[in-house]
Scaffold this motif. Sequence first.
Motif, mmCIF file in Angstrom:
data_model
loop_
_atom_site.group_PDB
_atom_site.id
_atom_site.type_symbol
_atom_site.label_atom_id
_atom_site.label_comp_id
_atom_site.label_asym_id
_atom_site.label_seq_id
_atom_site.Cartn_x
_atom_site.Cartn_y
_atom_site.Cartn_z
ATOM 1 N N THR A 22 55.990 60.112 63.350
ATOM 2 C CA THR A 22 55.793 61.459 63.905
ATOM 3 C C THR A 22 55.184 61.380 65.301
ATOM 4 O O THR A 22 55.641 62.052 66.233
ATOM 5 N N ASP A 26 53.404 68.397 61.863
ATOM 6 C CA ASP A 26 53.517 67.286 62.818
ATOM 7 C C ASP A 26 52.479 67.414 63.929
ATOM 8 O O ASP A 26 51.904 66.410 64.378
ATOM 9 N N TRP A 27 52.239 68.643 64.364
ATOM 10 C CA TRP A 27 51.221 68.847 65.402
ATOM 11 C C TRP A 27 49.838 68.475 64.871
ATOM 12 O O TRP A 27 49.009 67.921 65.608
ATOM 13 N N PHE A 45 49.526 64.853 65.121
ATOM 14 C CA PHE A 45 49.375 64.482 66.528
ATOM 15 C C PHE A 45 47.943 64.713 67.009
ATOM 16 O O PHE A 45 47.370 63.879 67.722
ATOM 17 N N VAL A 91 58.692 71.890 67.020
ATOM 18 C CA VAL A 91 58.001 70.846 66.255
ATOM 19 C C VAL A 91 57.219 71.495 65.117
ATOM 20 O O VAL A 91 56.463 72.451 65.337
ATOM 21 N N ILE A 134 56.962 62.561 68.928
ATOM 22 C CA ILE A 134 56.365 63.553 69.834
ATOM 23 C C ILE A 134 56.087 62.921 71.196
ATOM 24 O O ILE A 134 56.420 63.492 72.244
ATOM 25 N N GLU A 135 55.492 61.732 71.198
ATOM 26 C CA GLU A 135 55.143 61.096 72.468
ATOM 27 C C GLU A 135 56.392 60.718 73.268
ATOM 28 O O GLU A 135 56.401 60.843 74.495
ATOM 29 N N MET A 170 58.588 72.658 72.689
ATOM 30 C CA MET A 170 58.174 71.892 71.517
ATOM 31 C C MET A 170 57.282 72.706 70.595
ATOM 32 O O MET A 170 57.291 72.520 69.375
ATOM 33 N N ARG A 227 59.224 62.278 73.242
ATOM 34 C CA ARG A 227 59.759 63.519 73.808
ATOM 35 C C ARG A 227 58.931 63.961 75.011
ATOM 36 O O ARG A 227 59.484 64.399 76.025
#
Length: 685
Positions: free
Chosen positions: A231, A310-311, A314, A306, A235-236, A302, A238
């Motif tokens: 995950t 997932d956030w 993160f 997203v 994210i990173e 995002m 993207r």
Amino acid sequence: MKYAISFFIAGIATIMFSGCTGNVKESSEVQKVYPAIETGNMDTSINPGDDFFMYVNGNWVKNNPIPSDKNSWSAFAEISERNRTDIKSIIENAASQKDAAEGSISMQIGSFYNAGMDTSKIEMSGIEPLNELFAKIESIKSVDDVQSVAAYLQKFGIGPFFYIFPNSDQKNSEMVIANLFQSGLGLPDRDYYFRTDPASRNILQAYNDHLKKMFILLKYSEESAAKNAQTIMNIETRLAKVSFTNVENQDPQKTYNKVTIDDLAKLAPGFDWKAYMVNIGYPQITEVNAYQPAFLKELGRMMQTVPVEDWKTFLKWNLINQAAAYLSSDFEKQNFDFYHRTLSGQEKPESRWKRVLDVTSGSLGEAIGQLYVKEYFPPEAKQKMIVLVGNLKQSLKQRIENLSWIGSETKKEALAKLEKMNVKVGYPDKWRDYSGLKVTDSYVTNILNSGKFEFEYSMNKVGKPVDRTEWGMTPQTVNAYYNPSLNEIVFPAAILQPPFFNINADDAVNYGGIGLVIGHEMTHGFDNMGRQFDKDGNLHDWWTPEDVKSFNEHTQVLVDEYNKFEVLDSLYINGKLTLGENIADLGGATVAFNAYRLSLAGKPEPELIDGFTGNQRFFLSFGQIWRNTMREQELRKRVLTDEHSPARFRVNGTVFNMPEFYAAFPQVKPGDRYYRDENMRPVIW
């Protein structure tokens, strides 16, 4: 890795690149008499035309293996180690004061340091000091909550999506404006996510493994930790795709995008910008400079695509990544294993007292700096430096007046900028007040409190006139810098030591050392970035089109030269990334040599010392201040991310462009490895 993220100072260009009496206490190291040129460090079996860096430093390189607790070793590191001993005495004196008044500087310094040294309490506490922050992340239910919690983390200096910080408005240098700068990446640079060479692929895999191990330490199962790691990587990656490159981030025109909060909402509608400003405690902010608009636009998208879970993952990663170095040994060791061993090749951590000292000195910078200069930096040293700066200014003025590649109109503005360039030496005229920083017996809590203190201190400047008395470095920092928005050069007290400045040395050596540092920082005012700012620090085009074209033609020669320097197998210096520093090195050395020759007016040529002329000793001094060895992993990382060229090429890339060098060393001839034909040597400043 920095000890903590506080706020970002944009545009600063660095060099990273005396005996006294009275009431000032001298360091035991400074009391030593250092040779002006350490001839034992030289390897005179090497032809200076084949590798001047190794000619000057070859025996030093052979005799100074990199300590196991370092990723490199250099003249800067030698001074930093001496400074640590001096700062340690200051901190330990404060830490030993049992009767220090509550809230006093001594109490804050001592308590901060003691908390970091109390490993029993740190081990026992584990991640307990972070429980409140983890609970906030865990309570997230919506995208609005994601942004609200991110704002809360921002107040502690943790910027999971971007950093928000104050800086002078680049087109109105008298006023402070809020700035947004891309973040969110756990690797040193956006290109780490996309390079396909074997070394880069290995680092990416090691990073993925590191993510998994950190989540396992947070008590996640191996399966969940692996899922969380993927995950984070998604994210990173993207975010990395829309991040500016390190070359783009050096372009002041491209990174100046002043917008209102309403305009920002139109650019990135998935992010509630007004609510964010309220949540960080600054609802009055109505405009910002968005360094990388495309990044913020994608962040807004995002937020809409997203998943919230997932956030949450993160945000947890960003929190533990920032705190790991200050937690129990399991987190600390895993953090070291990736960020220091894998990325930099460092074999083992430095002694704990050194690490805690650095963090304490960073968090209470000017409080410790005030005590440092009182004990180790006399007024006489400051005065000597001011005189040297004046001599270098006169030299650069003469160089500008005699340049043939720029016209009279641009020269006039350049001279006006040089005349107005402010100089700060040693330490600030007024000291910061740290009474608002709450220091406890919890190390990581102190780190968070320091982040919060710095965030509030900095953000309170937004919307106010620029305070030109402030410093961007502490007095105990071994470095120097130029700030284009303030048109100022700054030399902290700690750099005024051998081999940069030596009270016992001949003039040639000091001009080749600290004179070079002064000239380097001055030249930053006229490098590819600095030249775009006028005498008042405003981003303003004061060059004629013809002179811009001429400047680009001259500097392109330098870009092409450095692009061909192979540092490791198939790894070359990025001539565009390093251009500003390479211009400053060449200009600084040229201006310093000119200043040295001007200082001889009316005097006989100095007698030979150690068998070398004054002109030769100037270049030997220049070479010796850059003595450096570096582990391959750290060297690779620096080449990919650092705007400074590796030391060997800073020396060889500079001297072989200078006609004065060939005159000083007539044995350097065509056919030598680094010899450059006259028509290939750029004349810039």
